[in-house]
Write a protein that holds these residues in place. Structure first.
Motif, PDB file in Angstrom:
ATOM      1  N   LEU A  57     -21.837 -97.073  23.755  1.00  0.00           N
ATOM      2  CA  LEU A  57     -23.205 -97.141  24.275  1.00  0.00           C
ATOM      3  C   LEU A  57     -23.147 -96.640  25.706  1.00  0.00           C
ATOM      4  CD1 LEU A  57     -26.160 -98.117  23.846  1.00  0.00           C
ATOM      5  CD2 LEU A  57     -25.461-100.293  24.847  1.00  0.00           C
ATOM      6  N   ASN A  64     -25.623 -94.826  28.867  1.00  0.00           N
ATOM      7  CA  ASN A  64     -26.917 -94.356  29.386  1.00  0.00           C
ATOM      8  C   ASN A  64     -28.044 -94.520  28.367  1.00  0.00           C
ATOM      9  OD1 ASN A  64     -25.696 -93.550  31.811  1.00  0.00           O
ATOM     10  ND2 ASN A  64     -25.165 -91.543  30.947  1.00  0.00           N
ATOM     11  N   ASN A  65     -28.107 -95.722  27.783  1.00  0.00           N
ATOM     12  CA  ASN A  65     -29.145 -96.047  26.790  1.00  0.00           C
ATOM     13  C   ASN A  65     -29.105 -95.144  25.555  1.00  0.00           C
ATOM     14  OD1 ASN A  65     -29.926 -97.815  28.826  1.00  0.00           O
ATOM     15  ND2 ASN A  65     -32.083 -97.620  28.328  1.00  0.00           N
ATOM     16  N   THR A  66     -27.938 -94.600  25.265  1.00  0.00           N
ATOM     17  CA  THR A  66     -27.751 -93.817  24.040  1.00  0.00           C
ATOM     18  C   THR A  66     -26.624 -94.449  23.234  1.00  0.00           C
ATOM     19  OG1 THR A  66     -28.476 -91.751  25.059  1.00  0.00           O
ATOM     20  CG2 THR A  66     -27.169 -91.571  23.051  1.00  0.00           C
ATOM     21  N   LYS A 118     -33.177 -97.247  15.432  1.00  0.00           N
ATOM     22  CA  LYS A 118     -33.764 -97.547  16.745  1.00  0.00           C
ATOM     23  C   LYS A 118     -34.395 -98.937  16.753  1.00  0.00           C
ATOM     24  CE  LYS A 118     -34.753 -92.900  18.540  1.00  0.00           C
ATOM     25  NZ  LYS A 118     -35.803 -91.960  18.972  1.00  0.00           N
ATOM     26  N   LEU A 141     -33.160-102.065  19.087  1.00  0.00           N
ATOM     27  CA  LEU A 141     -34.119-102.745  19.959  1.00  0.00           C
ATOM     28  C   LEU A 141     -34.111-104.240  19.688  1.00  0.00           C
ATOM     29  CD1 LEU A 141     -36.456-102.783  22.011  1.00  0.00           C
ATOM     30  CD2 LEU A 141     -38.019-102.256  20.129  1.00  0.00           C
ATOM     31  N   PHE A 149     -33.645-103.653  24.234  1.00  0.00           N
ATOM     32  CA  PHE A 149     -34.197-102.490  24.935  1.00  0.00           C
ATOM     33  C   PHE A 149     -34.051-101.266  24.033  1.00  0.00           C
ATOM     34  CE2 PHE A 149     -29.815-103.150  26.373  1.00  0.00           C
ATOM     35  CZ  PHE A 149     -29.219-101.934  26.068  1.00  0.00           C
ATOM     36  N   ASP A 150     -34.870-100.242  24.309  1.00  0.00           N
ATOM     37  CA  ASP A 150     -34.860 -99.023  23.497  1.00  0.00           C
ATOM     38  C   ASP A 150     -33.594 -98.211  23.758  1.00  0.00           C
ATOM     39  OD1 ASP A 150     -37.396 -99.233  22.162  1.00  0.00           O
ATOM     40  OD2 ASP A 150     -38.355 -98.791  24.067  1.00  0.00           O
ATOM     41  N   VAL A 151     -33.041 -97.647  22.695  1.00  0.00           N
ATOM     42  CA  VAL A 151     -31.912 -96.735  22.845  1.00  0.00           C
ATOM     43  C   VAL A 151     -32.197 -95.472  22.040  1.00  0.00           C
ATOM     44  CG1 VAL A 151     -30.262 -98.636  23.091  1.00  0.00           C
ATOM     45  CG2 VAL A 151     -30.620 -97.612  20.844  1.00  0.00           C
ATOM     46  N   ASP A 152     -31.608 -94.366  22.469  1.00  0.00           N
ATOM     47  CA  ASP A 152     -31.614 -93.139  21.674  1.00  0.00           C
ATOM     48  C   ASP A 152     -30.421 -93.180  20.729  1.00  0.00           C
ATOM     49  OD1 ASP A 152     -33.890 -92.000  22.872  1.00  0.00           O
ATOM     50  OD2 ASP A 152     -32.687 -91.310  24.570  1.00  0.00           O
ATOM     51  N   TYR A 174     -24.357-104.949  28.606  1.00  0.00           N
ATOM     52  CA  TYR A 174     -24.812-103.816  29.405  1.00  0.00           C
ATOM     53  C   TYR A 174     -24.561-103.997  30.900  1.00  0.00           C
ATOM     54  CZ  TYR A 174     -27.623 -99.565  29.800  1.00  0.00           C
ATOM     55  OH  TYR A 174     -28.034 -98.277  30.010  1.00  0.00           O
TER      56      TYR A 174
END
Length: 450
Positions: A38, A40-42, A65, A69, A74-77, A331
């Motif tokens: 994981l 940078n939110n990806t 996704k 979440l 939180f949202d991730v790509d 995180y």
């Protein structure tokens, strides 16, 4: 053990429980994914070939996704990489990503064993156990018509879907080859619409009317849709008359589902109806501790107690709080604390706080229901349908918003003395006109649910 690997096991659990993911789809496309990192939110995941990468991305990216979440808060790509042919070899680990050492601890199933029982849900749990035959050692499944259909109702987030999936898992464990169908009211509707469009209604009938076990979540979704209710009625009758088990859930009791045909309502009353109430404090504490254990999150009794005291009405919010705290430990490397719990609880409560019921929202919803415009309601037009919509608006501004007649008159630019008369007219009309009452009830429900 790598914490991202642990989080990914919870992601798998949510994907498997998602009604839009079939068992075959989960095993063929999602279960084979390997967690990498994981960053940078990806979320970087590994698969075996370009074909599986393309298919999984196109079909299941949104599901993944949603699951991330839910787990991380939180949202991730999502970026799926091919292990042998990645475009950027720096993204590929030299060794296979480590796997979770204890797969049973991170079970991707919703079962009776991991359902937290309490006074608020003990009857629903007991009836679900009965229809699933969990305590029957004969190895056979027999439908007890006293429990057919089993209708479980209660507010969102109290465990209805967990019980449905637990029944499904238990039945399939007992009879792996059984023709069991789990679906939702909305999926049933969408499948029928597609079957009609492509002239495949015979296949649709064969699928549902030959089921040995039918589980329908959120069955209230079929209300108000004449063609869907017609199909569901015949499906229900065929299965019931053949002695097949039916289990249904809804956010409210059958008697209170507006725009539901009486013949279907009466069928829902053939077996047993049981509600689930918000959990008491002891049950909430148990839920928090169980969720923390699953995520391998170390919470003190004081932290668990704060979460259970502050979040009282929704199990998803309880679990969401623990999920978000776990995400923070992954995180930010921050350790669980009382201050972290208080911060996350505040965020969860804000996220789930219903939107304010404003005057404009009430006027807009009434206008939509009566096929007029908001400007019509505020105008002096006395056409019958506009006049009725205006009176309903006055009624709702008083009942839902709690406004005074003077405030309502000022808002609509009308004489406040007539507001009283219009309100009383509607109150009397609702006693006599059941169709109008259902429409008004729907508007109120929509206003409060948003």
């Amino acid at each position: 053990m790598d914490s991202f690997n642990e989080a990914f096991q919870s992601v798998l659990k949510y994907c498997e429980a998602d009604p839009s993911v079939s068992e075959i789809g989960f095993n063929k496309w999602i279960k084979i994914l390997e967690p990498f990192k994981l960053e940078n939110n990806t979320a970087f995941l590994l698969t075996d070939s370009e074909f599986t990468k393309k298919t999984t991305t196109e079909v299941y990216e949104d599901v993944l996704k949603r699951a991330f979440l839910e787990v991380l808060g939180f949202d991730v790509d999502i970026r799926i990489l091919v292990k042998a042919k990645a475009e950027n070899t720096d993204d590929i680990p030299q060794e296979p990503a480590p796997t979770v050492s204890s797969p049973t601890k991170y079970s991707s199933s919703l079962t009776f064993d991991n359902f937290v029982k309490g006074k608020s849900n003990e009857l629903a749990y007991a009836f679900s156990i009965a229809v699933a035959g969990k305590n029957d050692t004969s190895g056979e499944l027999s439908t007890n018509q006293a429990f057919n259909p089993l209708f479980i109702y209660g507010d969102s987030g109290l465990g209805k879907t967990h019980l449905m999936k637990a029944i499904e898992n238990e039945v399939k464990k007992k009879k792996p080859d059984i023709n069991l169908i789990y679906t939702t009211g909305e999926n049933f509707m969408n499948e029928l619409v597609k079957a009609i469009e492509y002239k495949q209604t015979i296949s649709f009938h064969d699928k549902y009317r030959n089921a040995d076990f039918l589980l329908v979540d959120d069955v209230q979704s079929i209300a108000g849709k004449e063609r869907i209710q017609e199909e569901f009625f015949h499906t229900f009758n065929d299965l019931y008359n053949a002695g097949k088990q039916i289990v249904l859930t809804s956010d409210i009791a059958p008697s209170k589902i507006s725009k539901l045909e009486n013949r279907i309502r009466s069928r829902f009353s053939l077996g047993v109806q049981v509600d689930i109430q918000p959990p008491d404090f002891e049950t909430r504490m148990a839920i928090v501790k169980r969720k923390a254990e699953v995520l391998d999150l170390q919470l003190t009794d004081n932290i668990s107690r704060i979460i259970a005291e502050k979040i009282k009405a929704n199990i998803r919010q309880l679990e969401g709080t623990v999920n978000k705290m776990k995400a923070l430990t992954i995180y930010t490397n921050e350790q669980p604390s009382i201050s972290m719990a208080q911060r996350v609880i505040k965020e969860i409560m804000i996220e789930n706080h219903p939107a304010e019921i404003t005057v404009d929202r009430i006027i807009s919803d009434v206008a939509t229901a009566f096929k007029v415009t908001p400007d019509d309601i505020r105008s002096t037009n006395r056409r019958a349908n506009i006049s009725l919509a205006r009176k309903i608006t006055i009624y709702l501004l008083k009942e839902v918003k709690g406004m005074t007649y003077i405030q309502i008159g000022n808002e609509l630019n009308k004489n406040h003395s007539t507001m009283t008369i219009h309100y009383q007219d509607v109150a009397e009309l609702l006693k006599k006109n059941s169709d109008l009452k259902e429409t008004v009830d729907d508007i109120i429900k929509n206003l409060k649910d948003v």
